[in-house]
Design an enzyme around this catalytic site. Structure first.
Site, mmCIF file in Angstrom:
data_model
loop_
_atom_site.group_PDB
_atom_site.id
_atom_site.type_symbol
_atom_site.label_atom_id
_atom_site.label_comp_id
_atom_site.label_asym_id
_atom_site.label_seq_id
_atom_site.Cartn_x
_atom_site.Cartn_y
_atom_site.Cartn_z
ATOM 1 N N GLU A 435 0.515 -1.105 -0.081
ATOM 2 C CA GLU A 435 -0.067 0.097 0.166
ATOM 3 C C GLU A 435 0.954 1.228 0.065
ATOM 4 O O GLU A 435 0.697 2.277 0.609
ATOM 5 C CB GLU A 435 -0.942 -0.014 1.487
ATOM 6 C CG GLU A 435 -2.303 0.318 0.927
ATOM 7 C CD GLU A 435 -2.796 -0.002 -0.257
ATOM 8 O OE1 GLU A 435 -3.218 -0.978 -0.729
ATOM 9 O OE2 GLU A 435 -2.923 0.926 -0.923
HETATM 10 C C1 LIG Z 1 1.964 -9.497 0.456
HETATM 11 C C2 LIG Z 1 1.720 -8.687 -0.696
HETATM 12 C C3 LIG Z 1 0.358 -7.998 -0.897
HETATM 13 C C4 LIG Z 1 0.396 -7.153 -1.820
HETATM 14 N N1 LIG Z 1 -0.885 -6.814 -2.467
HETATM 15 C C5 LIG Z 1 -1.145 -5.993 -3.551
HETATM 16 C C6 LIG Z 1 -2.390 -5.770 -4.037
HETATM 17 O O1 LIG Z 1 -3.334 -6.300 -3.760
HETATM 18 N N2 LIG Z 1 -2.351 -5.017 -5.278
HETATM 19 C C7 LIG Z 1 -1.398 -4.384 -5.818
HETATM 20 O O2 LIG Z 1 -1.328 -3.738 -6.837
HETATM 21 N N3 LIG Z 1 0.030 -4.681 -5.135
HETATM 22 C C8 LIG Z 1 -0.202 -5.104 -4.106
HETATM 23 N N4 LIG Z 1 1.114 -5.728 -3.656
HETATM 24 C C9 LIG Z 1 2.463 -4.959 -4.021
HETATM 25 C C10 LIG Z 1 3.041 -3.794 -2.847
HETATM 26 O O3 LIG Z 1 2.032 -2.689 -2.873
HETATM 27 C C11 LIG Z 1 4.273 -3.466 -3.480
HETATM 28 O O4 LIG Z 1 5.249 -4.433 -3.042
HETATM 29 C C12 LIG Z 1 4.907 -2.256 -2.943
HETATM 30 O O5 LIG Z 1 4.233 -1.045 -3.415
HETATM 31 C C13 LIG Z 1 6.367 -1.963 -3.085
HETATM 32 O O6 LIG Z 1 6.824 -1.980 -4.582
HETATM 33 P P1 LIG Z 1 7.932 -3.188 -4.844
HETATM 34 O O7 LIG Z 1 7.662 -4.259 -4.081
HETATM 35 O O8 LIG Z 1 8.233 -3.280 -6.246
HETATM 36 O O9 LIG Z 1 9.228 -2.320 -4.219
HETATM 37 P P2 LIG Z 1 10.177 -1.302 -5.010
HETATM 38 O O10 LIG Z 1 9.244 -0.359 -5.423
HETATM 39 O O11 LIG Z 1 11.051 -1.953 -5.752
HETATM 40 O O12 LIG Z 1 10.845 -0.766 -3.727
HETATM 41 C C14 LIG Z 1 12.066 -1.199 -3.142
HETATM 42 C C15 LIG Z 1 12.697 -0.203 -2.147
HETATM 43 O O13 LIG Z 1 12.992 1.139 -2.592
HETATM 44 C C16 LIG Z 1 12.063 1.974 -2.047
HETATM 45 N N5 LIG Z 1 11.888 3.094 -3.310
HETATM 46 C C17 LIG Z 1 11.431 2.776 -4.174
HETATM 47 N N6 LIG Z 1 11.096 3.934 -5.047
HETATM 48 C C18 LIG Z 1 11.480 5.000 -4.275
HETATM 49 C C19 LIG Z 1 11.483 6.167 -4.362
HETATM 50 N N7 LIG Z 1 11.047 7.112 -5.500
HETATM 51 N N8 LIG Z 1 11.832 7.237 -3.329
HETATM 52 C C20 LIG Z 1 12.342 6.395 -2.316
HETATM 53 N N9 LIG Z 1 12.269 5.214 -2.061
HETATM 54 C C21 LIG Z 1 11.826 4.402 -3.160
HETATM 55 C C22 LIG Z 1 10.928 1.534 -1.530
HETATM 56 O O14 LIG Z 1 10.438 2.345 -0.416
HETATM 57 C C23 LIG Z 1 11.566 0.088 -0.823
HETATM 58 O O15 LIG Z 1 12.127 0.263 0.535
HETATM 59 C C24 LIG Z 1 1.399 -6.675 -2.688
HETATM 60 C C25 LIG Z 1 2.814 -6.725 -2.146
HETATM 61 C C26 LIG Z 1 2.856 -8.064 -0.919
HETATM 62 C C27 LIG Z 1 4.189 -8.497 -0.779
#
Ligand SMILES: Cc1cc2nc3c(=O)[nH]c(=O)nc-3n(C[C@H](O)[C@H](O)[C@H](O)COP(=O)(O)OP(=O)(O)OC[C@H]3O[C@@H](n4cnc5c(N)ncnc54)[C@H](O)[C@@H]3O)c2cc1C
Length: 581
Positions: A435
Site C-alpha cells: 500500500e
Molecule cells: C503480500 C503482498 C500483498 C500485496 N498486495 C497488493 C495488491 O493487492 N495489489 C497491488 O497492486 N499490489 C500489491 N502488493 C504490491 C505492493 O504494494 C508493492 O510490493 C509495494 O508497493 C512496493 O513495490 P515493490 O515491491 O516493487 O518495491 P520497490 O518499488 O522496488 O521498492 C524497493 C525499495 O525501494 C524504495 N523506493 C522505491 N522507489 C522509491 C522512491 N522513489 N523514493 C524512495 N524510496 C523508493 C521502497 O521504499 C523500498 O524500500 C502486495 C505486495 C505484497 C508483498
C-alpha cells in the site's frame, strides 16, 4: 491464549478521541445512538473472537493453496466468511442507499479492527472490497454502481486492487497492462499483475477486479493510466456471474507471513477475451485509484494496531505465567517470580501498551476526521490528507515493533513457532511494505502534504495541539521541534527534504498520538474518583499515557537532528561503491 477484543478501550477512544457524541448529535446518521454503538462494539467483538480468531493459527500453518488455476482457502474459512456476510458485518458503514447500514466510517473501521485482530490475513478480503466500493462510489457511473455495488457491499462478491507489475512497484507509472476498445463501451484487457491480494479464492461466487491499464496511444507515466472494472465472471442476461472472463490466477506467492491471504499472480486475457469497463474518465485512473488507496492506506495503518494488540495480549499472558529468578530487591525471599515482576519486562510490556494505544488513537482520530469530512467539513478533509501517511507509516511501524517486543518478552520461546508470537512478527512485516512503502509515505508527507500547501494544514494541527497540551512540556517541546524541522524543510531543496522525511514523519506521528494519549491520561485521572469506575482500565490508561509523555515523546524530540541532516551526508563524495563498503 484466547483473544479478548479490547472493548473498554474502544469505547473510551470512541468517546474521547473520535467524539462519539458529536457523531450522534450531528443528525447525519439517522439510527445512531449510544445503545447502537454499544451493540456494534460488543457484537463485532464477539463475532471476531468466536468465528475469526479460532482460524488464525490454521491460516498460518495450512494457508491458502493453489492448484489447477484455483485458490482454496483452509478448512473453516468458507463458513466463517459466509457467517460474516450473513450477519451483515460487511455493511456497517456503507451508505444506506446501496444496502449499507449508513453508520459512520469509524464503525466500519471498528469492525475491521476486530476481525483483523482476530485473523489479520483473512480480514484482508474485506479491506480490499471496501476500497473497491469506495472507488466505485466516487468514480463509477450510475449503471456501474447499480450493477456491481449491491453484492460488493454485502460481501457476497469481493473486490481487489491491481496495480503492481514486475517492473512497476512503487513506480506505478511504469505499468504496461493494456486495454483496447472492444465495442459496446467495453475494453479488452491484456497483461499480468503480481502480488494481488485475494486475487483468487473460493469464498465468493464472483471477484470484481479493479485494474490499472493503458489505452492505446495513452501518454507515458501516471498521466496515461486508466481504471477498469474486470470481473472474474461476466454477468449473463439474468445478472448471474456465469460467463468466464478469462481472468486467471497463475500462481500464488510463498511468503513470510499472512499465509491466510492468497497473494496472486494474475493473468488477464491470456487464453481468451477478458473484458473490462472503464471507471471514470480515460487516463484519469490514478485519481480514481488514489480514492481506493487512501482508504486502504488508513486501513493498513489499522492493521498495525491489530497485530500490535494481538501480540501485546499474548506477551502479557506469558509474562504472568513464566517463572524466572527472584526479585532483584530481595523482596521475594529468594523465590522465583513471574517475569512480569522484573523491571525490564515491565518496561517492555508498558511500552507495548503505550505504542498500541497511541497508534489506535491516531487511527481512530483519522477515521473520525473522515466522518467529519463526509459532512463537508473542509478542515477535516485537509487533516485526513495530512494524517494518511502518518497513520499508514507510524501505525505499521508500531505493529512491527510491538510484535518484535512480543517475541522478546517470550525469550527463546518467542522464537519457537508453537507460542504464536513468531506468527505475529512474520505477519506484521508486510505492513510497512504494501500500500505504498513507508518510505513512499514519508516522501508524500514532505512533498504533497507539507510543501504542497506550504505547511498550512500542519500549522493548523500544531495550533490545536498547543492549545490543548498546556502542562505537557515534552509535547510542547516536540511541537516546537516539528515546526522548526518543517520550516527548515520548506526552505531546502527536495533531496534535503527527502533525506530527512522518515524521521520527520515519526516526529509528527508521535506528536499527534502523544497529544491524544495525553488527553486520555487526563480524562482517566479525572474519572478515577467516580464510583463504579473501571479502575483497572483507568490505571492502565494513565500509565500508558505517562509512558508516552515521559519516554516515547522524548525519543521523537531526539529525531530532529536526523530529520535535518541533509542530503550531503548520503551523496557528495559517497559513491555507490563506497556506500556498499
Ligand atoms: C503480500 C503482498 C500483498 C500485496 N498486495 C497488493 C495488491 O493487492 N495489489 C497491488 O497492486 N499490489 C500489491 N502488493 C504490491 C505492493 O504494494 C508493492 O510490493 C509495494 O508497493 C512496493 O513495490 P515493490 O515491491 O516493487 O518495491 P520497490 O518499488 O522496488 O521498492 C524497493 C525499495 O525501494 C524504495 N523506493 C522505491 N522507489 C522509491 C522512491 N522513489 N523514493 C524512495 N524510496 C523508493 C521502497 O521504499 C523500498 O524500500 C502486495 C505486495 C505484497 C508483498
Amino acid at each position: 491464549m484466547t483473544l479478548r477484543i479490547p472493548t473498554s478501550e474502544q469505547r473510551f477512544v470512541l468517546e474521547h478521541v473520535v467524539g462519539l457524541r458529536d457523531l450522534i448529535t450531528s443528525n447525519v446518521y439517522e439510527h445512531l445512538s449510544e445503545g447502537l454503538a454499544d451493540a456494534i462494539i460488543e457484537g463485532a467483538a464477539s463475532f471476531a473472537e468466536n468465528e475469526f480468531a479460532p482460524l488464525n493459527r490454521l491460516g498460518d500453518t495450512q494457508g491458502a493453496k493453489w492448484a489447477h488455476g484455483q485458490v482454496r482457502m483452509p478448512a473453516g474459512y468458507k463458513e466463517a466468511y459466509a457467517s460474516f456476510v450473513e450477519n451483515g458485518w460487511a455493511t456497517v458503514s456503507a451508505p444506506a442507499g446501496i444496502g449499507g447500514q449508513g453508520l459512520p466510517h469509524i464503525f466500519g473501521s471498528l469492525v475491521f479492527e476486530d476481525i483483523g485482530t482476530a485473523n489479520m490475513g483473512f480480514s484482508l478480503i474485506s479491506m480490499l472490497t471496501a476500497g473497491a466500493i469506495e472507488a466505485l462510489l466516487a468514480h463509477g457511473s450510475e449503471e456501474q454502481m447499480d450493477i456491481w455495488l449491491p453484492k460488493l457491499v454485502t460481501g457476497e462478491w469481493s473486490g481487489t486492487m491491481n496495480l503492481t507489475e514486475p517492473q512497476a512497484g512503487s513506480d506505478v507509472g511504469a505499468l504496461r497492462t493494456s486495454a483496447t476498445p472492444a465495442g459496446d463501451g467495453l475494453f479488452r484487457i491484456n497483461g499480468q499483475k503480481i502480488f494481488i491480494t485475494f486475487g483468487d479464492h473460493d469464498l465468493t461466487e464472483n471477484i470484481v477486479h479493479l485494474v490499472l491499464a493503458r489505452l492505446p496511444d495513452a501518454p507515458g507515466g501516471t498521466k496515461g493510466i486508466s481504471l477498469f472494472l474486470v470481473p472474474k465472471f461476466r454477468l449473463d442476461a439474468d445478472g448471474a456471474p456465469t460467463i468466464d472472463n478469462h481472468v486467471r490466477c497463475v500462481s500464488i506467492e510463498h511468503k513470510l507471513g499472512i499465509h491466510a491471504s492468497p497473494t496472486c499472480v494474475m493473468a488477464f486475457g491470456e487464453d481468451g477475451d477478458c473484458l473490462g469497463e472503464l471507471i471514470g474518465a480515460e487516463n484519469a485512473g490514478m485519481r480514481a485509484m488514489f480514492t481506493m488507496m487512501n482508504n486502504a492506506r488508513i486501513n493498513v495503518g489499522g492493521q498495525g494496531v491489530q497485530i500490535a494488540e494481538r501480540a501485546r495480549q499474548l506477551a502479557h499472558a506469558y509474562a504472568r505465567e513464566r517463572m524466572q529468578s527472584p526479585r532483584a530487591d530481595g523482596s521475594s525471599l529468594g523465590n522465583a517470580v513471574p517475569i512480569v515482576e522484573h523491571p525490564d519486562v515491565r518496561r517492555m510490556l508498558l511500552r507495548m501498551n503505550a505504542l498500541t494505544q497511541g497508534a489506535r488513537a491516531l487511527y481512530y482520530y483519522a477515521a473520525g476526521q473522515i466522518d467529519r469530512a463526509h459532512w463537508g467539513d473542509n478542515q477535516a478533509a485537509a487533516r485526513v490528507d495530512l494524517l494518511t501517511p502518518l497513520v499508514k507509516s507510524y501505525c505499521t511501524d508500531v505493529g512491527c515493533e510491538v510484535a518484535s517486543l512480543g517475541i522478546q518478552v517470550h525469550g527463546g520461546m518467542g522464537f519457537i513457532e508453537e507460542t504464536g508470537a513468531a506468527q505475529h512478527y512474520r505477519d506484521a512485516r508486510i505492513l510497512p511494505i504494501y500500500e505504498g512503502t513507508n518510505g513512499i509515505q514519508a516522501a508524500d508527507l514532505v512533498g504533497r502534504k507539507l510543501a504542497g500547501d506550504r505547511g498550512i494544514a500542519l500549522r493548523a494541527l500544531l495550533a490545536e495541539i498547543r492549545a490543548e497540551a498546556g502542562d505537557q512540556s515534552n509535547l510542547m517541546i516536540l511541537a516546537d521541534e516539528v515546526e522548526d524541522v518543517a520550516s527548515w524543510m520548506l526552505n531546502r531543496p527536495v533531496n534535503d527534504r527527502l533525506s530527512g522525511s522518515y524521521p520527520f514523519l515519526r516526529m509528527v506521528a508521535v506528536l499527534v498520538s502523544g497529544w491524544l494519549m495525553a488527553r486520555q491520561g487526563r480524562i482517566a485521572r479525572s474519572m478515577e474518583q467516580d464510583p463504579g469506575a473501571n479502575w483497572t482500565f483507568l490505571a492502565g490508561k494513565r500509565a500508558a499515557a505517562a509512558f508516552t509523555g515521559d519516554c516515547i515523546v522524548p525519543e521523537a524530540i531526539g529525531l530532529s537532528a536526523s530529520a535535518m541532516v541533509g542530503a550531503a551526508l548520503f551523496y557528495g563524495d559517497l559513491t555507490e561503491e563506497a556506500l556498499a563498503e
